[in-house]
Motif scaffolding. Structure first.
Motif, PDB file in Angstrom:
ATOM      1  N   ASP A  11       0.811  -1.211   0.000  1.00 25.78           N
ATOM      2  CA  ASP A  11       0.000   0.000   0.000  1.00 25.78           C
ATOM      3  C   ASP A  11       0.852   1.272   0.000  1.00 25.78           C
ATOM      4  OD1 ASP A  11      -2.558   0.923  -0.227  1.00 25.78           O
ATOM      5  OD2 ASP A  11      -2.754   1.358   1.900  1.00 25.78           O
ATOM      6  N   LEU A  12       1.858   1.287  -0.823  1.00 23.03           N
ATOM      7  CA  LEU A  12       2.778   2.431  -0.867  1.00 23.03           C
ATOM      8  C   LEU A  12       2.137   3.624  -1.568  1.00 23.03           C
ATOM      9  CD1 LEU A  12       5.716   3.520  -0.460  1.00 23.03           C
ATOM     10  CD2 LEU A  12       6.199   2.689  -2.761  1.00 23.03           C
ATOM     11  N   LYS A  13       2.232   4.766  -0.884  1.00 21.04           N
ATOM     12  CA  LYS A  13       1.781   6.016  -1.503  1.00 21.04           C
ATOM     13  C   LYS A  13       2.897   7.038  -1.377  1.00 21.04           C
ATOM     14  CE  LYS A  13      -3.106   5.501  -0.282  1.00 21.04           C
ATOM     15  NZ  LYS A  13      -4.207   6.059   0.497  1.00 21.04           N
ATOM     16  N   THR A  14       3.384   7.519  -2.475  1.00 21.23           N
ATOM     17  CA  THR A  14       4.373   8.601  -2.457  1.00 21.23           C
ATOM     18  C   THR A  14       3.775   9.783  -3.197  1.00 21.23           C
ATOM     19  OG1 THR A  14       6.144   6.976  -2.504  1.00 21.23           O
ATOM     20  CG2 THR A  14       6.745   9.237  -3.002  1.00 21.23           C
ATOM     21  N   TYR A  15       3.548  10.845  -2.468  1.00 28.25           N
ATOM     22  CA  TYR A  15       2.912  12.026  -3.043  1.00 28.25           C
ATOM     23  C   TYR A  15       3.906  13.181  -3.095  1.00 28.25           C
ATOM     24  CZ  TYR A  15      -1.688   9.805  -2.256  1.00 28.25           C
ATOM     25  OH  TYR A  15      -2.769   8.959  -2.264  1.00 28.25           O
ATOM     26  N   PHE A  16       3.710  14.058  -4.049  1.00 27.51           N
ATOM     27  CA  PHE A  16       4.514  15.280  -4.125  1.00 27.51           C
ATOM     28  C   PHE A  16       3.586  16.471  -3.911  1.00 27.51           C
ATOM     29  CE2 PHE A  16       8.733  13.988  -5.563  1.00 27.51           C
ATOM     30  CZ  PHE A  16       8.485  12.647  -5.809  1.00 27.51           C
ATOM     31  N   TYR A  17       3.965  17.320  -2.964  1.00 23.47           N
ATOM     32  CA  TYR A  17       3.141  18.489  -2.648  1.00 23.47           C
ATOM     33  C   TYR A  17       3.679  19.684  -3.420  1.00 23.47           C
ATOM     34  CZ  TYR A  17       1.241  15.409   0.803  1.00 23.47           C
ATOM     35  OH  TYR A  17       0.616  14.338   1.385  1.00 23.47           O
ATOM     36  N   SER A  21      -0.125  24.073  -4.660  1.00 27.72           N
ATOM     37  CA  SER A  21      -0.927  23.323  -3.686  1.00 27.72           C
ATOM     38  C   SER A  21      -1.660  22.120  -4.286  1.00 27.72           C
ATOM     39  CB  SER A  21      -1.891  24.250  -2.922  1.00 27.72           C
ATOM     40  OG  SER A  21      -2.983  24.598  -3.742  1.00 27.72           O
ATOM     41  N   ASN A  22      -1.246  21.724  -5.494  1.00 32.77           N
ATOM     42  CA  ASN A  22      -1.742  20.451  -6.025  1.00 32.77           C
ATOM     43  C   ASN A  22      -0.951  19.299  -5.409  1.00 32.77           C
ATOM     44  OD1 ASN A  22      -3.533  21.742  -7.619  1.00 32.77           O
ATOM     45  ND2 ASN A  22      -2.565  21.212  -9.572  1.00 32.77           N
ATOM     46  N   ILE A  23      -1.547  18.146  -5.398  1.00 36.21           N
ATOM     47  CA  ILE A  23      -0.836  16.956  -4.935  1.00 36.21           C
ATOM     48  C   ILE A  23      -0.645  16.024  -6.123  1.00 36.21           C
ATOM     49  CG2 ILE A  23      -0.895  14.973  -3.382  1.00 36.21           C
ATOM     50  CD1 ILE A  23      -2.754  16.624  -1.576  1.00 36.21           C
ATOM     51  N   ALA A  24       0.622  15.692  -6.404  1.00 39.26           N
ATOM     52  CA  ALA A  24       0.913  14.739  -7.474  1.00 39.26           C
ATOM     53  C   ALA A  24       1.027  13.365  -6.841  1.00 39.26           C
ATOM     54  CB  ALA A  24       2.198  15.122  -8.197  1.00 39.26           C
ATOM     55  N   LYS A  25       0.073  12.497  -7.166  1.00 44.89           N
ATOM     56  CA  LYS A  25       0.079  11.153  -6.573  1.00 44.89           C
ATOM     57  C   LYS A  25       0.945  10.253  -7.447  1.00 44.89           C
ATOM     58  CE  LYS A  25      -4.392  11.843  -4.444  1.00 44.89           C
ATOM     59  NZ  LYS A  25      -5.773  11.387  -4.301  1.00 44.89           N
ATOM     60  N   ALA A  26       2.252  10.458  -7.337  1.00 41.79           N
ATOM     61  CA  ALA A  26       3.192   9.789  -8.242  1.00 41.79           C
ATOM     62  C   ALA A  26       3.177   8.283  -8.064  1.00 41.79           C
ATOM     63  CB  ALA A  26       4.596  10.332  -8.024  1.00 41.79           C
ATOM     64  N   PRO A  64       9.656  18.216  -2.464  1.00 40.96           N
ATOM     65  CA  PRO A  64       8.334  18.197  -1.834  1.00 40.96           C
ATOM     66  C   PRO A  64       7.674  16.818  -1.816  1.00 40.96           C
ATOM     67  CG  PRO A  64       8.128  18.978  -4.065  1.00 40.96           C
ATOM     68  CD  PRO A  64       9.576  18.688  -3.870  1.00 40.96           C
ATOM     69  N   GLY A  65       8.444  15.760  -2.103  1.00 44.15           N
ATOM     70  CA  GLY A  65       7.849  14.431  -2.124  1.00 44.15           C
ATOM     71  C   GLY A  65       7.869  13.803  -0.744  1.00 44.15           C
ATOM     72  N   PRO A 279      -1.642  11.479 -18.616  1.00 43.36           N
ATOM     73  CA  PRO A 279      -2.008  12.662 -17.837  1.00 43.36           C
ATOM     74  C   PRO A 279      -0.917  13.005 -16.819  1.00 43.36           C
ATOM     75  CG  PRO A 279      -3.302  10.759 -17.140  1.00 43.36           C
ATOM     76  CD  PRO A 279      -2.499  10.323 -18.315  1.00 43.36           C
ATOM     77  N   ALA A 280      -0.828  14.281 -16.461  1.00 43.16           N
ATOM     78  CA  ALA A 280       0.163  14.700 -15.469  1.00 43.16           C
ATOM     79  C   ALA A 280      -0.228  14.157 -14.099  1.00 43.16           C
ATOM     80  CB  ALA A 280       0.242  16.221 -15.429  1.00 43.16           C
TER      81      ALA A 280
END
Lengths: 327, 338
Positions: A11-17, A21-26, A64-65, A279-280
């Motif tokens: 269940d790995l989630k690595t997000y970039f803030y 103020s968007n969150i990139a759910k990489a 910001p990740g 998509p980005a």
């Protein structure tokens, strides 16, 4: 697979803030494991999250990740939240790494010998003399017949393929349990690529390593992987054995990828295409990440992101087309 | 010997009405400067005696590894680089020594699309300006006509008319390559060189661009020289294929002959090294030993002999000539010249 996994990611989630103020759910809800002696390929196009997954495993995500959720276990030991000091002891020792561009991974002002000796002495308590001996042995293992002379050379004196051999020598120097190879042959010519991939395979067998092979090249996957994870939009959309993926792919994205490949064996006038572009990461569709490009898109795909469902053989697919069938 | 040599170059570059591009015995040597006084201490033989001809409407693929000279060859053909020796003919006119002034007339017939659409498009120009620039230089079209042409080109390559006002950074890699193609084709060239035009693109996008290039070729009757290192891509798009090694052509033939019946040991090794997705047909790989030798100090005789599994004594001494083995299938190897 009775023996325990070398690496298990849950269940790995690595997000970039991002600044706006968007969150990139990489990387978003990624699960997989790798066993000893097994090569698992992580395939996907640019922006699919495959490299961020590997950097997350190494704990090399910078602001910001952030790894916001999940567990990464190396032989049962949790890596998420491990201090940087402890992690440094694991990187290079228990986990070896090979990157796409060996010229940037090697230090241009140190000799090849110095760089291998440095790694050996950092992770093993051995004398300089012994480290030197081992370094020469390692260079011979990865195919430098004149290893003593190579020890004294600098990275710029070597060709791309030879530099990648040096990277492999460094990566296997402490006999790691896990080898992460991130596009190891993308910068190399095809005849050299074959040499390097064969070498990685040989080393895998010799040390019974688990290998995570990250690549965009499905041909490389077909020849060198045991199992395959297909990533799209930060998620695994299909996983299975090599045979399942290449002979009975289910996900429309996997099928689209396979059809868009020009083939060496068959001739076709037109290649299959996947319409549109990836998509980005800060602008993924709300439902299924592939819904904007999918030829089989349904209404519920736009609203809901399907879960990944696996059959008994471990062939898993994240797609509503197969939801009924699995139940 | 001299006559056979002449015959050879005549046969491979035989002049007929259908030929658009022809090069004869072309060479490009780059000097290596060294020492305090920067004397020339040697030469990189990037292209070393290449002859070929491309027919109208044909796609000639050029494959080779890095350092094989394929890009240098392409750049010489459209005179972005001056050859050290040899002749270049375009539409049966010798353009080898034309002045820049005179070349300009030919430039509208020859265009090139580069690998990196991030580097080859000026980031300060809008897409409309980028596509209209060649029209401004090469044609007498009015402002309104140029705008119309730019819009029709954008639509032709699958972009929208209102993309004219946008800037390159607003597009993805595949879309930028479409812009490069629209720009190259705006002035209706006859001949287009693609120098690794899809190498930087993801496979699903690569397929879109390859299909686009094929469609445009049919529609506009274009002649292509397609340079790439990816053998599957070259097979897909080409009619004939030339395999280069260290500045020379090792083998050139119709695509089916190259891929189904490769003659040169290098072509055989190259093809066997390509990983393929058919997991039921494991092929025997020919793993070549060692690296490409330096083009500044190529081996004597046959350039491939240091890595060739079939090399024999003669290969050290004699440089093999590119000779026709079967219909249109030329190979430079001593295994076949008896």
């Amino acid at each position: 697979m009775t023996n325990p996994a070398v690496l298990s990611v849950e269940d790995l989630k690595t997000y970039f803030y991002l600044e706006n103020s968007n969150i990139a759910k990489a990387v978003d809800r990624v699960n997989f494991s790798i066993h000893p002696g097994e090569t698992v390929a992580l395939v996907g196009e640019s922006g699919s999250g495959k490299s961020i997954t590997s950097l997350s495993i190494m704990q090399l995500i910078d602001k910001p990740g952030k790894i916001v959720n999940g567990s990464i276990q190396l032989e049962g030991r949790e890596l998420v939240q491990l201090s940087n000091r402890k992690m440094t002891k694991i990187r290079g020792k228990e986990v070896g790494m090979i990157f796409q561009e060996p010229m940037t991974a090697l230090n241009p002002v140190y000799t090849i010998g110095n760089q291998i000796i440095e790694v050996l002495r950092k992770h093993k308590k051995i004398s300089k003399k012994d480290a030197r001996k081992q370094a020469i042995e390692l260079l011979k293992t990865v195919g430098f017949p004149r290893a003593e002379a190579t020890m004294k050379e600098y990275p710029h004196q070597l060709s791309g393929g030879m530099r990648q051999r040096v990277m492999i020598a460094i990566a296997i120097s402490c006999e790691p349990k896990l080898l992460i190879a991130d596009e190891p042959t993308t910068a190399l010519d095809v005849t050299i690529q074959a040499q390097i991939l064969d070498l990685i395979n040989e080393m895998k067998k010799k040390f019974n390593m688990a290998v995570l092979l990250i690549t965009h090249d499905l041909g490389v996957v077909a020849e060198y992987a045991d199992r395959v994870l297909v990533m799209y939009g930060g998620q695994i959309v299909e996983q299975g054995t090599k045979r399942q993926l290449f002979k009975s792919a289910k996900h429309p994205y996997t099928n689209g990828l396979l059809e868009s490949l020009p083939s060496l064996d068959q001739s076709s006038d037109r290649l299959g295409t996947i319409k549109g572009t990836v998509p980005a990461a800060d602008n993924f569709p709300e439902g299924c990440r592939f819904s904007t490009r999918c030829p089989h898109v349904m209404e519920k795909c736009i609203k809901t992101n399907p879960d990944i469902l696996s059959d008994d053989s471990g062939h898993g697919v994240r797609c509503f087309l197969y939801e009924e069938e699995e139940k | 010997m001299a006559t056979t040599l002449e015959e050879k170059s005549r046969s491979i570059t035989s002049v007929d009405q259908d030929t658009l591009v022809r090069v004869e015995n072309i060479k490009k040597y780059f000097p290596i400067k060294g020492g305090i006084l920067k004397h020339t201490i040697g030469h990189v033989k990037a292209v070393d005696d290449v002859s070929l001809a491309i027919k109208k409407g044909e796609t000639l693929g050029v494959v080779g590894e890095s350092g094989s000279g394929k890009s240098t060859l392409g750049r010489m053909i459209i005179r972005l680089l001056a050859p050290t020796e040899g002749k270049i003919y375009f539409d049966n006119q010798d353009i080898t020594n034309l002045s820049n002034e005179k070349l300009r007339n030919y430039r509208r017939d020859m265009q090139i699309v580069f690998q990196d659409p991030f580097a080859s498009l000026n980031s300060k120009m809008s897409v409309g300006q980028l596509i209209e620039e060649p029209l401004l230089i090469q044609t007498n079209l009015s402002k309104v006509e140029r705008k119309e042409k730019a819009i029709s080109m954008l639509e032709k390559v699958g972009l929208r008319a209102d993309d004219r006002a946008k800037y390159p950074h607003e597009f993805s890699g595949g879309q930028r390559q479409r812009i490069s193609i629209a720009r190259a084709l705006a002035i209706s060239p006859k001949f287009v060189i693609g120098d690794e035009p899809v190498s930087a693109l993801d496979v699903s996008i690569q397929a879109q661009v390859l299909n686009l290039m094929a469609d445009l070729q049919d529609e506009l009757n274009l002649t292509y020289l397609f340079i790439a290192h990816d053998l599957s891509v070259v097979k897909h798009i080409s009619d004939r294929v030339a395999v280069m090694y260290l500045g020379r052509i090792a083998e050139i033939a119709p695509k089916e002959a190259i891929y189904d019946n490769p003659l040169h040991p290098y072509t055989q090794a190259l093809l066997s090294s390509v990983p393929i997705t058919d997991i039921d047909h494991k092929r025997e790989k020919i793993i070549l030993k060692g690296d490409l030798p330096s083009p500044s100090d190529p081996p004597s005789g046959c350039a491939f002999r240091t890595r060739c599994p079939m090399a024999h004594d003669r290969c050290k001494v004699d440089r093999p000539e590119l000779l026709e083995k079967k219909n249109g299938h030329f190979v430079a190897c001593h295994l076949y010249d008896r």
